[in-house]
Scaffold this active site. Structure first.
Site, mmCIF file in Angstrom:
data_model
loop_
_atom_site.group_PDB
_atom_site.id
_atom_site.type_symbol
_atom_site.label_atom_id
_atom_site.label_comp_id
_atom_site.label_asym_id
_atom_site.label_seq_id
_atom_site.Cartn_x
_atom_site.Cartn_y
_atom_site.Cartn_z
ATOM 1 N N GLU A 17 0.835 -1.201 0.000
ATOM 2 C CA GLU A 17 0.000 0.000 0.000
ATOM 3 C C GLU A 17 0.874 1.258 0.000
ATOM 4 O O GLU A 17 0.589 2.228 -0.708
ATOM 5 C CB GLU A 17 -0.910 -0.019 1.228
ATOM 6 C CG GLU A 17 -1.862 -1.203 1.229
ATOM 7 C CD GLU A 17 -2.526 -1.460 2.574
ATOM 8 O OE1 GLU A 17 -3.618 -2.017 2.587
ATOM 9 O OE2 GLU A 17 -1.950 -1.109 3.630
ATOM 10 N N GLY A 83 -11.658 -5.728 2.790
ATOM 11 C CA GLY A 83 -12.590 -6.760 2.356
ATOM 12 C C GLY A 83 -13.952 -6.111 2.121
ATOM 13 O O GLY A 83 -14.409 -5.300 2.930
ATOM 14 N N MET A 200 -8.667 -3.238 9.105
ATOM 15 C CA MET A 200 -8.137 -3.415 10.452
ATOM 16 C C MET A 200 -7.517 -2.153 11.060
ATOM 17 O O MET A 200 -6.874 -2.238 12.104
ATOM 18 C CB MET A 200 -7.120 -4.570 10.442
ATOM 19 C CG MET A 200 -7.744 -5.875 9.959
ATOM 20 S SD MET A 200 -6.589 -7.257 9.770
ATOM 21 C CE MET A 200 -6.157 -7.569 11.474
ATOM 22 N N GLU A 201 -7.679 -0.989 10.418
ATOM 23 C CA GLU A 201 -6.996 0.210 10.912
ATOM 24 C C GLU A 201 -7.836 1.493 10.935
ATOM 25 O O GLU A 201 -7.669 2.331 11.833
ATOM 26 C CB GLU A 201 -5.736 0.493 10.058
ATOM 27 C CG GLU A 201 -4.661 -0.576 10.109
ATOM 28 C CD GLU A 201 -4.875 -1.710 9.104
ATOM 29 O OE1 GLU A 201 -5.680 -1.502 8.162
ATOM 30 O OE2 GLU A 201 -4.283 -2.789 9.260
ATOM 31 N N ASP A 224 -10.648 -8.317 -1.538
ATOM 32 C CA ASP A 224 -11.361 -9.584 -1.308
ATOM 33 C C ASP A 224 -12.765 -9.218 -0.848
ATOM 34 O O ASP A 224 -13.069 -8.039 -0.662
ATOM 35 C CB ASP A 224 -10.622 -10.426 -0.242
ATOM 36 C CG ASP A 224 -10.469 -9.683 1.072
ATOM 37 O OD1 ASP A 224 -9.417 -9.051 1.277
ATOM 38 O OD2 ASP A 224 -11.433 -9.677 1.873
HETATM 39 N N1 SAH Z 1 -0.021 -9.447 5.731
HETATM 40 C C1 SAH Z 1 -0.939 -10.529 5.991
HETATM 41 C C2 SAH Z 1 -2.394 -10.120 5.971
HETATM 42 C C3 SAH Z 1 -2.660 -8.723 6.385
HETATM 43 S S1 SAH Z 1 -4.231 -8.565 7.096
HETATM 44 C C4 SAH Z 1 -0.702 -11.645 4.995
HETATM 45 O O1 SAH Z 1 0.272 -11.594 4.298
HETATM 46 O O2 SAH Z 1 -1.499 -12.561 4.939
HETATM 47 C C5 SAH Z 1 -5.128 -7.714 5.879
HETATM 48 C C6 SAH Z 1 -4.821 -6.262 5.691
HETATM 49 O O3 SAH Z 1 -5.631 -5.771 4.644
HETATM 50 C C7 SAH Z 1 -5.150 -5.390 6.900
HETATM 51 O O4 SAH Z 1 -4.239 -4.302 6.966
HETATM 52 C C8 SAH Z 1 -6.596 -4.927 6.638
HETATM 53 O O5 SAH Z 1 -6.750 -3.544 6.882
HETATM 54 C C9 SAH Z 1 -6.848 -5.207 5.158
HETATM 55 N N2 SAH Z 1 -7.876 -6.221 4.834
HETATM 56 C C10 SAH Z 1 -8.064 -6.700 3.570
HETATM 57 N N3 SAH Z 1 -9.038 -7.628 3.567
HETATM 58 C C11 SAH Z 1 -9.489 -7.763 4.834
HETATM 59 C C12 SAH Z 1 -10.471 -8.604 5.448
HETATM 60 N N4 SAH Z 1 -11.162 -9.499 4.762
HETATM 61 N N5 SAH Z 1 -10.661 -8.496 6.802
HETATM 62 C C13 SAH Z 1 -9.948 -7.604 7.512
HETATM 63 N N6 SAH Z 1 -8.992 -6.801 6.982
HETATM 64 C C14 SAH Z 1 -8.752 -6.860 5.653
#
Ligand code: SAH
Length: 257
Positions: A17, A83, A200-201, A224
């Site tokens: 990002e 998401g 998440m932020e 997603d």
């Molecule tokens: N770095 C980890 C995953 C990060 S968590 C890995 O490699 O698997 C997901 C990040 O994207 C968080 O910063 C959140 O803000 C965002 N995000 C994207 N999809 C999400 C979802 N389904 N639920 C919660 N946060 C999501």
């Protein structure tokens, strides 16, 4: 070109990002601030300080407060991926938050989650103000800006066949310290909160903004749809959709000066 002594702070949870945004910046200088790398520069003539906070509410809130204090920022922005919760939305669409809620803050009573305003005890009469809302005039300006933005199609190997143009819309975004990978939870969050996206932020940074009297704008491109496949879609789409948030931010930033 506009310039200002007070920059805008941009918080990104992850490297993908931040990279999408740093690519668009000029006059770049890098500094360390309590273990965080901060990129100072200009985005289309506007002074910005960008930092990769790490994932989750605490990481992003600490980073937001540090940037605001160190650089005397005029406002806080969170830019990245999320998401989708609303079944009308597709991967690659982008939501700009008019309202932010910490969906995991509240009173758990049997199976029911009663949301409360973060920072007050989760009992009593504070529950009504649980959302952090943008000022009405800023919502109006961002709504007009969103309507002007045209995002490029996703790369052919990632775009669904016959898919419509990518949408940019205003909506409610939820934040919590959980990656949502559940159709049951996706449906509950969408119906209980009337929300379009989950991440998440953003709502943690909104709490910091409320404390400091700073506007907070959250821009999230969908990586997603938070359901049963989100653990597969997130890694597949994150790098392709992260630039979408940066593109939208580029237009939105003009409304914060
Ligand atoms: N770095 C980890 C995953 C990060 S968590 C890995 O490699 O698997 C997901 C990040 O994207 C968080 O910063 C959140 O803000 C965002 N995000 C994207 N999809 C999400 C979802 N389904 N639920 C919660 N946060 C999501």
């Amino acid at each position: 070109m506009p310039t200002s002594a007070a920059p805008l702070a941009v918080i990104c949870a992850m490297a993908e990002e931040e990279a999408a945004l740093a690519e668009l910046m000029v006059h770049v200088e890098t500094r360390m601030l309590l273990g965080r790398r901060v990129v100072l520069g200009q985005l289309d003539g506007h002074d910005v300080v960008v930092s990769e906070s790490g994932v989750g509410k605490v990481a992003s809130a600490v980073t937001a407060a540090l940037l605001a204090h160190e650089f005397g920022c005029r406002g806080l922005v969170v830019s990245g991926v999320a998401g989708g919760l609303d079944p009308a939305l597709h991967i690659g669409d982008t939501v700009i938050a008019h309202s932010l809620v910490q969906h995991d803050y509240g009173h758990l009573q049997d199976a029911a989650m009663i949301p409360f305003r973060p920072g007050v005890p989760p009992l009593g009469e504070h529950r009504r103000d649980y959302a952090f809302e943008l000022a009405p005039d800023l919502i109006d300006r961002l709504t007009r800006a969103a309507a002007e933005i045209d995002l490029p199609d996703l790369p052919a190997d990632l775009a669904a066949p016959g898919e419509r143009r990518r949408r940019v819309l205003m909506g409610r975004i939820l934040s919590g310290d959980q990656f949502i990978n559940s159709e049951v939870v996706r449906r509950r969050l969408h119906t209980e909160f009337g929300a379009q996206a989950v991440e998440m932020e953003g709502a943690a940074v909104a709490q910091v903004g409320a404390l400091l009297g700073l506007p907070v704008v959250v821009v999230r491109c969908l990586s997603d749809l938070a359901g049963a496949d989100s653990h597969l879609d997130f890694p597949r789409f994150v790098a392709a959709v992260a630039p979408g948030a940066a593109t939208v931010l580029r237009r939105v930033i003009r409304e914060l000066w």
